[in-house]
Design a protein around this motif. Structure first.
Motif, PDB file in Angstrom:
ATOM      1  N   LEU A 131       0.825  -1.207   0.000  1.00  0.00           N
ATOM      2  CA  LEU A 131       0.000   0.000   0.000  1.00  0.00           C
ATOM      3  C   LEU A 131       0.862   1.260   0.000  1.00  0.00           C
ATOM      4  CD1 LEU A 131      -2.775  -1.014   2.566  1.00  0.00           C
ATOM      5  CD2 LEU A 131      -3.070  -0.665   0.116  1.00  0.00           C
ATOM      6  N   GLY A 132       1.897   1.277   0.852  1.00  0.00           N
ATOM      7  CA  GLY A 132       2.772   2.447   0.929  1.00  0.00           C
ATOM      8  C   GLY A 132       3.499   2.708  -0.375  1.00  0.00           C
ATOM      9  N   LEU A 133       4.033   1.637  -0.988  1.00  0.00           N
ATOM     10  CA  LEU A 133       4.742   1.805  -2.256  1.00  0.00           C
ATOM     11  C   LEU A 133       3.775   2.151  -3.388  1.00  0.00           C
ATOM     12  CD1 LEU A 133       7.254  -1.164  -1.936  1.00  0.00           C
ATOM     13  CD2 LEU A 133       7.794   1.273  -1.834  1.00  0.00           C
ATOM     14  N   GLY A 134       2.543   1.651  -3.290  1.00  0.00           N
ATOM     15  CA  GLY A 134       1.533   2.024  -4.275  1.00  0.00           C
ATOM     16  C   GLY A 134       1.216   3.504  -4.226  1.00  0.00           C
ATOM     17  N   ILE A 135       1.168   4.069  -3.021  1.00  0.00           N
ATOM     18  CA  ILE A 135       0.940   5.509  -2.878  1.00  0.00           C
ATOM     19  C   ILE A 135       2.108   6.296  -3.463  1.00  0.00           C
ATOM     20  CG2 ILE A 135       0.722   7.378  -1.195  1.00  0.00           C
ATOM     21  CD1 ILE A 135      -0.816   5.414   0.596  1.00  0.00           C
ATOM     22  N   LEU A 136       3.340   5.841  -3.185  1.00  0.00           N
ATOM     23  CA  LEU A 136       4.514   6.488  -3.783  1.00  0.00           C
ATOM     24  C   LEU A 136       4.434   6.454  -5.311  1.00  0.00           C
ATOM     25  CD1 LEU A 136       7.737   5.425  -1.810  1.00  0.00           C
ATOM     26  CD2 LEU A 136       6.876   7.733  -2.191  1.00  0.00           C
ATOM     27  N   MET A 137       4.045   5.301  -5.846  1.00  0.00           N
ATOM     28  CA  MET A 137       3.941   5.175  -7.293  1.00  0.00           C
ATOM     29  C   MET A 137       2.834   6.075  -7.837  1.00  0.00           C
ATOM     30  SD  MET A 137       5.652   3.525  -9.611  1.00  0.00           S
ATOM     31  CE  MET A 137       6.271   2.008  -8.867  1.00  0.00           C
ATOM     32  N   SER A 138       1.738   6.196  -7.104  1.00  0.00           N
ATOM     33  CA  SER A 138       0.641   7.077  -7.521  1.00  0.00           C
ATOM     34  C   SER A 138       1.104   8.522  -7.622  1.00  0.00           C
ATOM     35  CB  SER A 138      -0.516   6.967  -6.520  1.00  0.00           C
ATOM     36  OG  SER A 138      -1.464   7.993  -6.713  1.00  0.00           O
ATOM     37  N   ILE A 139       1.903   8.959  -6.638  1.00  0.00           N
ATOM     38  CA  ILE A 139       2.410  10.337  -6.648  1.00  0.00           C
ATOM     39  C   ILE A 139       3.356  10.559  -7.813  1.00  0.00           C
ATOM     40  CG2 ILE A 139       3.813  11.995  -5.342  1.00  0.00           C
ATOM     41  CD1 ILE A 139       2.661  10.671  -2.778  1.00  0.00           C
TER      42      ILE A 139
END
Length: 384
Positions: free
Chosen positions: A367-375
């Motif tokens: 989830l955390g890395l997905g948010i980074l990727m989203s940004i």
């Protein structure tokens, strides 16, 4: 004459799902995931289905990463307050109706058994970034005080369970946001100074602290034992000091180049407790030595700096604060886990990202890395 409107091709409709990703972040993730699978194959060779389950957990985390990467940061911002509120409500429910195991009340039965504190590992940076985004351009000391209160409520509830490792991760995630939001060093330095003085006092008074007739009011009993074990694990070499002693033996015996894949004696003779979870770094160090450890550290450092670059290039304050906090949270995971296995920090339940076994930890990381990727993806889409 009617106008014919051509529908876009399937590729044009699906193209946004496959473009805009940060290549370097993906490369770092794949390398660390590969190291995790190799290590788990050896450490979990005679430990049931740990290797297969670890792979399944990674696939689940990868799926979540790809899904969350499609969610724009603006939508994530809208979800911040509900996620935080649900997380705190579940922590309160856990305190009242939770399941107690081994003296800790950390789980809640909602048809399925969940650990609500895990929600706050992501929910806390989201909420804090949302708060400071709302106060952008008019930050005052009062705003940081409110931020500290937002942070203190879930941290206090998790400490009450008790769960020191998760509390540290939630606390650090919130503090990182406050730091990036502009918390003055004049406020940070006194806190650091108090911490250094406290640790120094513990070391200087080691003999007094660990005597059974001394009442140590601040910490719980198990926390006292952890500090005493850190200061001198040989006091109870077959009991509470066993984990640290065996971990240090494994790390030291690896030497420069290690004993080789599948050749770790401390690991395969089962001297390392929790060798597939909290102490898997000791198993890795024994088999791959200093050279392998340096390589692993470089992988984590690269992931950290890539996350910080994404934060620096983010278009909004919310995205910058959130990306920066999530990136430094990975540093916290690594520092605490490696520190406790090496005997420089007390033993707490903090996994090593990608390497340690654990479905919940992998989901949180995804989830955390997905948010980074989203940004990262949102910025690239804006530029194009």
């Amino acid at each position: 004459m009617s106008t014919v409107i051509e529908r876009p091709s399937l590729w044009l409709r699906l193209k946004p799902l496959f473009v805009g990703y940060d290549f370097w972040l993906i490369a770092a993730i794949l390398l660390l995931a590969g190291a995790g699978m190799v290590t788990m194959y050896s450490a979990g060779f005679d430990h049931g289905t740990r290797f297969v389950d670890h792979g399944r957990n990674m696939m689940l985390a990868a799926g979540l990463l790809l899904v969350v990467a499609q969610v724009p940061p603006q939508r994530l911002m809208a979800l911040a307050l509900p996620i935080y509120a649900i997380g705190v409500a579940l922590l309160l429910a856990t305190a009242l109706f939770g399941i107690t195991k081994k003296g800790a009340t950390r789980w809640l039965d909602l048809g399925i058994v969940i650990q609500p504190s895990e929600i706050l590992k992501i929910g806390m940076p989201l909420m804090m970034a949302w708060w400071f985004q709302k106060r952008e351009g008019q930050l005052r000391a009062f705003d940081f005080a409110v931020g500290a209160l937002i942070l203190a409520v879930p941290v206090g509830l998790v400490m009450k369970q008790p769960d020191l490792g998760t509390a540290i991760l939630i606390l650090s995630g919130g503090l990182y946001v406050m730091f990036f939001a502009g918390l003055s060093w004049r406020l940070i330095l006194p806190v650091l100074a108090v911490g250094v003085v406290g640790v120094t006092a513990l070391v200087l008074s080691e003999d007094a602290i660990c005597q059974p007739d001394v009442v140590w009011y601040v910490l719980r009993e198990y926390q006292k034992h952890r500090v005493c074990t850190l200061l001198d694990p040989t006091q109870d070499p077959l009991g509470k000091g066993f984990h640290i002693i065996q971990g240090m033996i494994a790390i030291g015996s690896g030497g420069i180049h290690g004993k080789g894949f599948m050749n770790g004696t401390q690991t395969h003779l089962e001297f390392i407790p929790e060798r597939t979870t909290d102490f898997i770094f000791a198993a890795f160090s024994e088999e791959f030595g200093l050279a392998g450890v340096v390589g692993l550290l470089l992988g984590f450092v690269f992931l950290l700096f890539r996350g910080l670059i994404i934060a620096a290039e983010a278009p909004t304050l919310f995205s910058r604060l959130l990306a920066g906090a999530l990136s430094l949270s990975i540093f916290t995971y690594c520092f605490v886990n490696m520190g406790m296995v090496s005997g420089i920090l007390p033993v707490v339940g903090v996994p090593l990202p990608f390497i340690s076994y654990g479905g919940t930890a992998m989901v949180t990381m995804g989830l955390g890395l997905g948010i980074l990727m989203s940004i990262a993806k949102s910025r690239r889409m804006m530029q194009s």
